[in-house]
Design a protein around this motif. Structure first.
Motif, PDB file in Angstrom:
ATOM      1  N   ALA A   8      -1.167  -9.807   1.742  1.00  9.42           N
ATOM      2  CA  ALA A   8      -0.086  -9.168   0.987  1.00  9.42           C
ATOM      3  C   ALA A   8       0.258  -9.961  -0.268  1.00  9.42           C
ATOM      4  O   ALA A   8       0.480  -9.380  -1.340  1.00  9.42           O
ATOM      5  CB  ALA A   8       1.150  -9.028   1.880  1.00  9.42           C
ATOM      6  N   ARG A  29      -0.880  -2.716  -3.586  1.00  8.57           N
ATOM      7  CA  ARG A  29      -0.315  -2.699  -2.243  1.00  8.57           C
ATOM      8  C   ARG A  29      -1.345  -3.217  -1.248  1.00  8.57           C
ATOM      9  O   ARG A  29      -2.550  -3.150  -1.474  1.00  8.57           O
ATOM     10  CB  ARG A  29       0.126  -1.291  -1.876  1.00  8.57           C
ATOM     11  N   GLU A  30      -0.832  -3.697  -0.116  1.00 12.94           N
ATOM     12  CA  GLU A  30      -1.684  -4.408   0.842  1.00 12.94           C
ATOM     13  C   GLU A  30      -2.885  -3.585   1.297  1.00 12.94           C
ATOM     14  O   GLU A  30      -4.020  -4.066   1.275  1.00 12.94           O
ATOM     15  CB  GLU A  30      -0.843  -4.828   2.050  1.00 12.94           C
TER      16      GLU A  30
END
Length: 335
Positions: free
Chosen positions: A248, A257-258
């Motif tokens: 992350a 985004r992750e």
């Protein structure tokens, strides 16, 4: 610390001319596809003759030509060899400005369309009229056209894609520097042959650093932006692999985004985030085992593992032997 595992999505750029390079996988494939996007050819103005029309043009770093014709240089790659004195590179402006200092002998590749506030400041030594530096300029569009005829040129695609953010090569061998000088000393077909060999060596050199994050925020980069984000993420991991990295956190550094970062990372590298980090740690451990007398447990923590049993397990999985067995196979190298 054990980093979270990741997958990643492979961007496919739509090329202006469909090409089919022989090797197209992992980071090489994604970067080559991004680099082959169409670009407007460099304008040739009235009165520009001679070396301007050559694929590769050579200039002394201190010469006036190294700083003029910004319009033309927007379409050029620049390969800089820093001469006898240090140099500074400025990318961006205002709060986004990034400044890098380079020692003599450093080689830096700058791609086309970098922010035009960029200035390369080669400084001559006191009492000297020359820096002994060198700049090779080569056009973007001619190489793209060449790739349509000679698919082997696609091997340089990943390198030239990274150059859009600027690349500093670390620890280049003397032979590569000598070849760069031979490009300067030759002409015609001999120059192009030396240049092609130089591009091949630089494309295969794995120890490099991307210089700027400025282009990541640019609009209209499309698939290129995702490619460049992966380059930036990989550089960050290489510089901080022994720290407590997480999927992350690294994704946030490159603005992803992750889950999306996970997919993109796996497509680009062919590995999960976890396996990539562990691979870097084990590679560093191998160097320490072969060149020092540090205790295995000390090496374990230095390269980023949080316990010896975890270190031994991953080392054996990757190298096929224990750290002790690895050291025994490299006798006489420790100082």
């Amino acid at each position: 610390m054990t980093p979270a595992s990741v997958s990643h999505a492979h961007p496919h750029a739509k090329a202006a001319r469909p090409l089919s390079p022989a090797r197209r996988h992992g980071a090489r494939g994604i970067e080559a596809a991004a680099w082959r996007k169409a670009a407007s050819p460099a304008p040739v103005r009235a009165g520009e003759t001679g070396d301007i029309c050559a694929t590769v043009r050579c200039e002394p770093a201190s010469g006036p030509a190294a700083h003029e014709s910004a319009t033309r240089c927007m379409h050029d790659h620049e390969l800089h060899l820093i001469g006898a004195a240090p140099a500074r590179l400025r990318i961006g402006s205002g709060g986004d400005e990034e400044v890098h200092s380079f020692a003599p002998g450093t080689v830096v590749l700058l791609g086309p369309r970098l922010p035009r506030s960029l200035a390369f400041e080669h400084r001559a030594l006191p009492g000297s009229g020359s820096t002994d530096g060198l700049v090779l300029r080569f056009g973007d569009e001619p190489l793209k056209r060449g790739m349509a005829l000679f698919p082997e040129l696609a091997d340089a695609g990943p390198l030239l894609a990274r150059a859009r953010l600027g690349v500093r090569f670390v620890g280049l061998e003397a032979g590569t520097i000598a070849r760069l000088r031979r490009v300067e000393a030759s002409s015609g077909l001999a120059r192009f042959a030396e240049f092609a060999a130089l591009l091949n060596e630089l494309a295969q050199w794995r120890d490099y650093r991307v210089l700027s994050g400025v282009a990541l925020a640019g609009e209209g980069l499309g698939e290129d932006a995702r490619t460049l984000r992966m380059c930036k993420a990989i550089d960050h991991i290489r510089d901080n692999y022994a720290e407590d990295l997480s999927l992350a956190d690294v994704g946030a550094i490159v603005g992803m985004r992750e889950n999306a970062f996970s997919r993109s990372f796996r497509r680009t590298t062919g590995q999960t985030f976890t396996d990539f980090v562990i691979g870097l740690r084990v590679a560093r451990a191998c160097r320490l085992l072969a060149t020092t007398r540090q205790h295995v447990s000390s090496i374990c923590y230095e390269v980023g593992f949080n316990n010896v049993s975890n270190f031994n397990r991953h080392f054996r999985r990757i190298e096929g032997m224990t750290p002790g067995e690895f050291r025994a196979r490299h006798p006489g190298t420790a100082g």
